[in-house]
Design an enzyme around this catalytic site. Structure first.
Site, PDB file in Angstrom:
ATOM      1  N   HIS A   1     -10.419  -5.172  -3.339  1.00 43.76           N
ATOM      2  CA  HIS A   1      -9.096  -5.445  -2.775  1.00 43.76           C
ATOM      3  C   HIS A   1      -9.211  -5.857  -1.324  1.00 43.76           C
ATOM      4  O   HIS A   1     -10.109  -5.419  -0.602  1.00 43.76           O
ATOM      5  CB  HIS A   1      -8.167  -4.239  -2.910  1.00 43.76           C
ATOM      6  CG  HIS A   1      -8.728  -2.964  -2.365  1.00 43.76           C
ATOM      7  ND1 HIS A   1      -9.661  -2.208  -3.053  1.00 43.76           N
ATOM      8  CD2 HIS A   1      -8.506  -2.316  -1.193  1.00 43.76           C
ATOM      9  CE1 HIS A   1      -9.975  -1.146  -2.328  1.00 43.76           C
ATOM     10  NE2 HIS A   1      -9.301  -1.195  -1.196  1.00 43.76           N
ATOM     11  N   LEU A   2      -8.271  -6.700  -0.933  1.00 43.90           N
ATOM     12  CA  LEU A   2      -8.148  -7.180   0.440  1.00 43.90           C
ATOM     13  C   LEU A   2      -6.918  -6.486   1.028  1.00 43.90           C
ATOM     14  O   LEU A   2      -5.839  -6.533   0.431  1.00 43.90           O
ATOM     15  CB  LEU A   2      -7.914  -8.689   0.360  1.00 43.90           C
ATOM     16  CG  LEU A   2      -8.188  -9.611   1.518  1.00 43.90           C
ATOM     17  CD1 LEU A   2      -9.625  -9.479   1.979  1.00 43.90           C
ATOM     18  CD2 LEU A   2      -7.922 -11.052   1.074  1.00 43.90           C
ATOM     19  N   HIS A   3      -7.114  -5.796   2.164  1.00 46.23           N
ATOM     20  CA  HIS A   3      -5.963  -5.252   2.888  1.00 46.23           C
ATOM     21  C   HIS A   3      -5.406  -6.359   3.786  1.00 46.23           C
ATOM     22  O   HIS A   3      -6.159  -6.988   4.536  1.00 46.23           O
ATOM     23  CB  HIS A   3      -6.387  -4.102   3.811  1.00 46.23           C
ATOM     24  CG  HIS A   3      -6.886  -2.878   3.117  1.00 46.23           C
ATOM     25  ND1 HIS A   3      -6.112  -1.750   2.944  1.00 46.23           N
ATOM     26  CD2 HIS A   3      -8.097  -2.581   2.567  1.00 46.23           C
ATOM     27  CE1 HIS A   3      -6.824  -0.813   2.331  1.00 46.23           C
ATOM     28  NE2 HIS A   3      -8.039  -1.296   2.088  1.00 46.23           N
TER      29      HIS A   3
ATOM     30  N   ASN B   1     -12.948  -2.933   2.764  1.00 43.88           N
ATOM     31  CA  ASN B   1     -13.811  -1.764   2.912  1.00 43.88           C
ATOM     32  C   ASN B   1     -14.817  -1.766   1.764  1.00 43.88           C
ATOM     33  O   ASN B   1     -14.444  -1.994   0.611  1.00 43.88           O
ATOM     34  CB  ASN B   1     -12.968  -0.495   2.885  1.00 43.88           C
ATOM     35  CG  ASN B   1     -12.000  -0.418   4.055  1.00 43.88           C
ATOM     36  OD1 ASN B   1     -12.317  -0.872   5.157  1.00 43.88           O
ATOM     37  ND2 ASN B   1     -10.820   0.127   3.834  1.00 43.88           N
TER      38      ASN B   1
ATOM     39  N   ASP C   1       0.852  -1.195   0.000  1.00 42.24           N
ATOM     40  CA  ASP C   1       0.000   0.000   0.000  1.00 42.24           C
ATOM     41  C   ASP C   1       0.890   1.249   0.000  1.00 42.24           C
ATOM     42  O   ASP C   1       1.882   1.322   0.724  1.00 42.24           O
ATOM     43  CB  ASP C   1      -0.917  -0.005   1.230  1.00 42.24           C
ATOM     44  CG  ASP C   1      -2.067   0.984   1.091  1.00 42.24           C
ATOM     45  OD1 ASP C   1      -3.224   0.549   1.026  1.00 42.24           O
ATOM     46  OD2 ASP C   1      -1.794   2.216   1.050  1.00 42.24           O
TER      47      ASP C   1
ATOM     48  N   GLY D   1     -15.408   3.189   3.967  1.00 43.99           N
ATOM     49  CA  GLY D   1     -14.058   3.726   3.809  1.00 43.99           C
ATOM     50  C   GLY D   1     -13.383   3.324   2.513  1.00 43.99           C
ATOM     51  O   GLY D   1     -12.176   3.500   2.360  1.00 43.99           O
ATOM     52  N   GLN D   2     -14.168   2.786   1.566  1.00 47.46           N
ATOM     53  CA  GLN D   2     -13.568   2.392   0.284  1.00 47.46           C
ATOM     54  C   GLN D   2     -13.242   3.640  -0.543  1.00 47.46           C
ATOM     55  O   GLN D   2     -14.085   4.527  -0.696  1.00 47.46           O
ATOM     56  CB  GLN D   2     -14.528   1.482  -0.492  1.00 47.46           C
ATOM     57  CG  GLN D   2     -13.899   0.904  -1.756  1.00 47.46           C
ATOM     58  CD  GLN D   2     -14.760  -0.137  -2.450  1.00 47.46           C
ATOM     59  OE1 GLN D   2     -15.887  -0.426  -2.010  1.00 47.46           O
ATOM     60  NE2 GLN D   2     -14.251  -0.696  -3.526  1.00 47.46           N
TER      61      GLN D   2
HETATM   62  P1  AMP Z   1      -9.672   1.485   0.347  1.00 50.19           P
HETATM   63  O1  AMP Z   1      -9.703   2.788   1.092  1.00 50.19           O
HETATM   64  O2  AMP Z   1     -10.097   0.295   1.125  1.00 50.19           O
HETATM   65  O3  AMP Z   1     -10.377   1.610  -0.984  1.00 50.19           O
HETATM   66  O4  AMP Z   1      -8.144   1.204   0.062  1.00 50.19           O
HETATM   67  C1  AMP Z   1      -7.467   1.744  -1.022  1.00 50.19           C
HETATM   68  C2  AMP Z   1      -6.004   1.700  -0.651  1.00 50.19           C
HETATM   69  O5  AMP Z   1      -5.254   1.860  -1.849  1.00 50.19           O
HETATM   70  C3  AMP Z   1      -5.554   2.806   0.295  1.00 50.19           C
HETATM   71  O6  AMP Z   1      -5.005   2.216   1.474  1.00 50.19           O
HETATM   72  C4  AMP Z   1      -4.514   3.579  -0.507  1.00 50.19           C
HETATM   73  O7  AMP Z   1      -3.427   4.006   0.270  1.00 50.19           O
HETATM   74  C5  AMP Z   1      -4.086   2.544  -1.546  1.00 50.19           C
HETATM   75  N1  AMP Z   1      -3.603   3.067  -2.803  1.00 50.19           N
HETATM   76  C6  AMP Z   1      -4.171   4.019  -3.588  1.00 50.19           C
HETATM   77  N2  AMP Z   1      -3.437   4.210  -4.703  1.00 50.19           N
HETATM   78  C7  AMP Z   1      -2.392   3.342  -4.620  1.00 50.19           C
HETATM   79  C8  AMP Z   1      -1.271   3.061  -5.462  1.00 50.19           C
HETATM   80  N3  AMP Z   1      -1.082   3.710  -6.630  1.00 50.19           N
HETATM   81  N4  AMP Z   1      -0.392   2.122  -5.056  1.00 50.19           N
HETATM   82  C9  AMP Z   1      -0.567   1.474  -3.884  1.00 50.19           C
HETATM   83  N5  AMP Z   1      -1.595   1.679  -3.061  1.00 50.19           N
HETATM   84  C10 AMP Z   1      -2.495   2.610  -3.411  1.00 50.19           C
END
Ligand code: AMP
Ligand code: ZN
Length: 113
Positions: free
Chosen positions: A99-101, A86, A31, A92-93
């Site tokens: 995607h899976l964190h 999310n 991330d 919080g998306q």
């Molecule tokens: P969400 O908020 O669950 O949609 O998570 C999206 C995640 O993507 C966030 O934690 C961002 O920091 C991450 N993110 C956004 N753009 C990028 C990128 N270009 N490379 C890596 N992570 C990213």
């Protein structure tokens, strides 16, 4: 510039990423704004806006869970970790590609914010 979503751009290599795992179905990368010492995002190579768009019976979610376990092992997260999805604005998306964190490397407090 294409109008692909951010994660499709990573898949197409239009945007760089620090890849930690890849196979024919999924990609995992760190991330860009880590919320823990280990913070990996695991995405399917097929675009779904969110987890709620995955059809019933689609094996991608169980496959992602399997890959997350494998990646956590590779990254040495023996003391545990957290998987987060999310969903939608209140969830919080911010990137609308499923995607899976995978978060680890410290104790994860509960409840999340
Ligand atoms: P969400 O908020 O669950 O949609 O998570 C999206 C995640 O993507 C966030 O934690 C961002 O920091 C991450 N993110 C956004 N753009 C990028 C990128 N270009 N490379 C890596 N992570 C990213
Ligand atoms: Zn996408």
């Amino acid at each position: 510039m294409s109008n692909l979503c951010t994660f499709c751009k990573i898949l197409q290599k239009e945007i760089p990423a620090n890849v930690v795992y890849e196979d024919d179905k999924v990609l995992a990368f760190t991330d860009i704004r880590p919320a823990a010492p280990t913070h990996v995002l695991l995405i399917p190579k097929t675009h779904y806006d969110s987890i709620s768009d995955v059809p019933a019976g689609d094996p991608i979610l169980s496959y992602m869970a399997h890959c997350a376990t494998k990646i956590a092992g590779q990254l040495g997260l023996r003391e545990g970790y957290r998987l987060v999805v999310n969903v939608g604005d209140n969830g919080g998306q911010t990137v609308y590609h499923l995607h899976l964190h995978l978060l680890g490397g410290r104790f994860m407090a509960w409840p999340p914010g």
